[in-house]
Design a protein around this motif. Sequence first.
Motif, PDB file in Angstrom:
ATOM      1  N   THR A 122     -37.830 -12.794 -48.429  1.00 52.74           N
ATOM      2  CA  THR A 122     -37.919 -13.743 -47.311  1.00 52.74           C
ATOM      3  C   THR A 122     -38.744 -14.980 -47.627  1.00 52.74           C
ATOM      4  O   THR A 122     -38.698 -15.953 -46.874  1.00 52.74           O
ATOM      5  CB  THR A 122     -38.535 -13.043 -46.088  1.00 52.74           C
ATOM      6  N   TYR A 123     -39.489 -14.951 -48.724  1.00 40.58           N
ATOM      7  CA  TYR A 123     -40.337 -16.092 -49.054  1.00 40.58           C
ATOM      8  C   TYR A 123     -39.575 -17.174 -49.821  1.00 40.58           C
ATOM      9  O   TYR A 123     -38.748 -16.860 -50.686  1.00 40.58           O
ATOM     10  CB  TYR A 123     -41.528 -15.657 -49.919  1.00 40.58           C
ATOM     11  N   LYS A 124     -39.861 -18.423 -49.505  1.00 41.10           N
ATOM     12  CA  LYS A 124     -39.399 -19.515 -50.349  1.00 41.10           C
ATOM     13  C   LYS A 124     -40.220 -19.500 -51.637  1.00 41.10           C
ATOM     14  O   LYS A 124     -41.379 -19.083 -51.639  1.00 41.10           O
ATOM     15  CB  LYS A 124     -39.565 -20.854 -49.632  1.00 41.10           C
ATOM     16  N   VAL A 125     -39.604 -19.956 -52.726  1.00 40.17           N
ATOM     17  CA  VAL A 125     -40.243 -19.840 -54.038  1.00 40.17           C
ATOM     18  C   VAL A 125     -40.587 -21.222 -54.580  1.00 40.17           C
ATOM     19  O   VAL A 125     -39.758 -22.138 -54.558  1.00 40.17           O
ATOM     20  CB  VAL A 125     -39.328 -19.103 -55.037  1.00 40.17           C
ATOM     21  N   ASP A 126     -41.808 -21.362 -55.040  1.00 40.68           N
ATOM     22  CA  ASP A 126     -42.257 -22.595 -55.687  1.00 40.68           C
ATOM     23  C   ASP A 126     -42.531 -22.296 -57.154  1.00 40.68           C
ATOM     24  O   ASP A 126     -42.644 -21.130 -57.563  1.00 40.68           O
ATOM     25  CB  ASP A 126     -43.506 -23.121 -55.000  1.00 40.68           C
ATOM     26  N   THR A 127     -42.640 -23.338 -57.970  1.00 40.80           N
ATOM     27  CA  THR A 127     -42.898 -23.169 -59.401  1.00 40.80           C
ATOM     28  C   THR A 127     -44.031 -24.082 -59.860  1.00 40.80           C
ATOM     29  O   THR A 127     -44.351 -25.081 -59.206  1.00 40.80           O
ATOM     30  CB  THR A 127     -41.646 -23.477 -60.244  1.00 40.80           C
TER      31      THR A 127
END
Length: 441
Positions: A122-127
């Motif tokens: 459910t989490y958006k992913v950052d890099t």
Amino acid sequence: MAWIILIITAVIEIAFAVYCMVTKSNHQNLRNWLRVGVFTVFIIAVLVSVIKWSFRWYLLAALLLVLAVIGGISLIIKRKDGKPYKPAVIILKGAAVCIITAFTLVPALIFPQYREPKITGTYKVDTAVYTYVDKARTETFSNTGENRKVNVEFWYPEGTTGTCPLVVFSHGAFGVKSSNTSTYMELASNGYVVCSIDHPYHSFFTSATDGTVTTVNPAYLQQIIDVNSDVYDDETAFKLEQDWMNVRTGDMNFVLDTILNNAKNSSAEEVYKLIDTKHIGLMGHSLGGAASAQIGRERKDIAAVVNLDGDLLGEYEGFKNGKIVFNDQPYPLPILTIYSDTMTQAMDRVKQKGILDAGTNLAATAPYAFTVSIKGTNHMSLTDLPLFSPLLTNMICSSVHIGGGKEADKYYVIETMNRVVLDFFNCYLKDSGAFNDEGSY
């Protein structure tokens, strides 16, 4: 998509040539309108994501832009068909357009457009990307005397409260840190911080934060090819493999220590503040899997290990009387090994020679050793390469016999692998449920 574009181009050029020959005219204005129209359709296709803009389409976009500009200028100045109609010229022009278009589509043919595997979290992913400088080691692949630099990339969840388990990944023999991006995305979307390492001179290519690009070392690449081709005797191959492992484990220990030190720093960047330093897992493909297993045996702060199709070289302690000596000390951690048909066949060949394989020895000494096999797969099936480039996958694995004679669906393989990996880490890094996924798929 690239093949569809190429077929459409051929149909348009054939239809236009036939029309010109039937009417015995060059129809230059119509050709100009076609050039402008095709470029417009391409732009619309990009805007509505029928064509997903990426490096694949740069050459084609440049070609269509040039042709559209030429056609637009001709229409604006109302240039008339001044040249006499010649069927051969019409055919040659059409053939030239098809050939040039095919050339511009080479990147899209080698690296076709594909859908992303399903992400269940459910989490958006950052890099985030970093280059770490190891002041304790000198780079042995160059003669500059500089310290070894290791490039890493993080995938982490946005908007989570509290801290998340850390998973550190090591790529295959000459892979890249993005080799299993779908797995990183699946883990990060479910509340993990994932750090993938590019091992300079082992990685096919890697880019530092200052833009410096380092490609794979040719001598190392040849060693990999020769060992896999049985050029060396077993003892020589063992010594080379230990050299490779020393590079990998050195990088992994350095990266782990750097991350843990940054996580203690109250002014560190966001990604480090998210890390639960008490729950760390390791994961790797092929040589990276072997290095992960060895680090898991050596360090006290690792909770679980996933090995994707790797020969557990760290379990080989040496040679005695011409035979491999295995580490017979119990493996201290839960370890999951996911095998493709490639590794299954390799283990069968080892057993046929009357030699114990490292995987069997590990299973005998580890209190929690799990094995999963996915049928219809080759060595690269347990990476994203079959999605990113089926052509390169076939070139690398062309000699591999697929179990059952039928290749498994690449999305099924990757999504099954990602689910099993997530279940395993949920069990041993989050204490969430039992791990019941062992077996064949």
